[in-house]
Design an enzyme around this catalytic site. Structure first.
Site, mmCIF file in Angstrom:
data_model
loop_
_atom_site.group_PDB
_atom_site.id
_atom_site.type_symbol
_atom_site.label_atom_id
_atom_site.label_comp_id
_atom_site.label_asym_id
_atom_site.label_seq_id
_atom_site.Cartn_x
_atom_site.Cartn_y
_atom_site.Cartn_z
ATOM 1 N N LYS A 12 -2.984 -2.025 15.731
ATOM 2 C CA LYS A 12 -2.418 -1.202 16.805
ATOM 3 C C LYS A 12 -3.415 -1.002 17.923
ATOM 4 O O LYS A 12 -4.616 -0.920 17.670
ATOM 5 C CB LYS A 12 -2.103 0.187 16.257
ATOM 6 C CG LYS A 12 -0.826 0.245 15.526
ATOM 7 C CD LYS A 12 -0.287 1.659 15.521
ATOM 8 C CE LYS A 12 1.036 1.647 14.814
ATOM 9 N NZ LYS A 12 0.947 2.047 13.427
ATOM 10 N N GLU A 42 0.832 -1.215 0.000
ATOM 11 C CA GLU A 42 0.000 0.000 0.000
ATOM 12 C C GLU A 42 0.865 1.263 0.000
ATOM 13 O O GLU A 42 2.061 1.211 0.279
ATOM 14 C CB GLU A 42 -0.934 0.005 1.221
ATOM 15 C CG GLU A 42 -0.187 -0.056 2.547
ATOM 16 C CD GLU A 42 -0.944 0.597 3.705
ATOM 17 O OE1 GLU A 42 -1.472 1.706 3.535
ATOM 18 O OE2 GLU A 42 -0.950 -0.001 4.790
#
Ligand code: PSU
Ligand code: MN
Length: 304
Positions: free
Chosen positions: A163, A28
């Site tokens: 995360k 990405e």
């Protein structure tokens, strides 16, 4: 080449790989423009591509340039995205047609990269962390479009978990509802990006690239659609102390709420703030885990 369409442009390296049937791994571009500071972002992008080549596959970094869906970038293009940083539009599913029609540039998130990878016939994609259900989502409804993309678009994404800026339990509940299988690689516990431990048991464990490739083939053959998440824990020697990183995350979220930041700015703000609060240590861990994911993704692509 599968599903070619008039908006796609392939780099010479990726085109050749497709013609020869070599394994390809998508990457990405939002991680470059919005996920890390310059120039580490560009150095990392170059190193990630090289890691994929070293492990027997060809890298295809995906982005939108002047309205073209680019599959494979040149070093000059990587530099352009890295240097321009957050001045480049962050593009998820909803943004793609706008940027394409207007001939603009866009950095693709996990969701947008999956869409373009699939158009190009690429099945495996490596990144750092995926988007998820944000803390407080029961009030804000901030749930990353990445999660719905996994229920729609058939790409296997290798990440290091999500995360702790997110609510990991809610993220897992959401993925279960959407029918998305999540595998912890060579461990029973869901990895939490900067650290190997989240305290959450992963829905599935996988111990090899062969196993993951076999599951991918079964999912395709059964016509189930949608993606698969492989959560690959950060190598022990680069993993951060949980208390330290969680303190930085809590502080970053408190600051963000005070500033009233929301929507697509949320994730880039938190990533930047955490890097500053940890004096760059989290950035080093972030780089190491992406390289680790690239190597695994290349091995899975080879098995396919
Ligand atoms: N999480 C990270 N690093 C990142 C991102 C997420 O640890 O760089 C980026 C990815 O591009 C991901 C996007 O797809 O943020 C999610 O943004 P949002 O939460 O706005 O959906
Ligand atoms: Mn969001």
């Amino acid at each position: 080449m599968k599903n070619m369409n008039e908006y796609l442009s392939f780099s010479p390296e990726v085109r050749e790989a497709m013609e020869k049937g070599k394994p390809i791994v998508a990457l990405e571009s939002t991680i470059i423009s919005h996920g890390m500071p310059y120039p580490k972002n560009v150095e990392t992008a170059v190193a990630v591509e090289q890691t994929i080549r070293d492990n027997g596959a060809v890298p295809a970094t995906i982005a939108i340039i002047k309205g073209r869906l680019m599959v494979g970038l040149t070093p000059e293009e990587l530099e352009y995205f890295g240097k321009k940083g957050t001045a480049i539009a962050k593009v998820s599913r909803r943004d793609i047609p706008v940027i394409v029609a207007r001939g603009e540039d866009g950095a693709t998130t996990v969701a947008a990269t999956m869409i373009i990878a699939h158009m190009a016939g690429i099945q495996v994609f490596a990144t750092g962390g995926i988007g998820g259900v944000h803390r407080g989502a029961e009030k804000t409804m901030d749930i990353s479009a990445d999660l719905d993309e996994f229920s729609k678009t058939p790409v296997m994404v290798v990440c290091a978990g999500a995360k702790a800026i997110l609510d990991l339990n809610l993220t897992m509940e959401y993925l279960e509802t959407k029918g998305v299988p999540v595998f912890a690689y060579q461990t029973d516990e869901l990895p939490a990006f900067y650290s190997r431990k989240s305290g959450i048991k992963a829905p599935f464990r996988s111990d090899s690239a062969q196993d993951l490739a076999a599951i991918w083939k079964a999912r395709t053959a059964l016509g189930l659609g949608g993606g698969v998440i492989v959560a690959n824990p950060i190598p022990e020697q680069y993993s951060m102390d949980s208390d330290r990183i969680n303190a930085a995350i809590d502080e970053a979220i408190a600051e963000m709420n005070k500033l009233g930041i929301h929507g697509k700015e949320t994730t880039p703000y938190l990533l930047d703030k955490i890097q500053k609060l940890t004096g760059g240590d989290s950035l080093e861990s972030n780089i190491r885990l992406v390289l680790n994911n690239a190597a695994l993704a290349a091995r899975i692509a080879e098995q396919l």
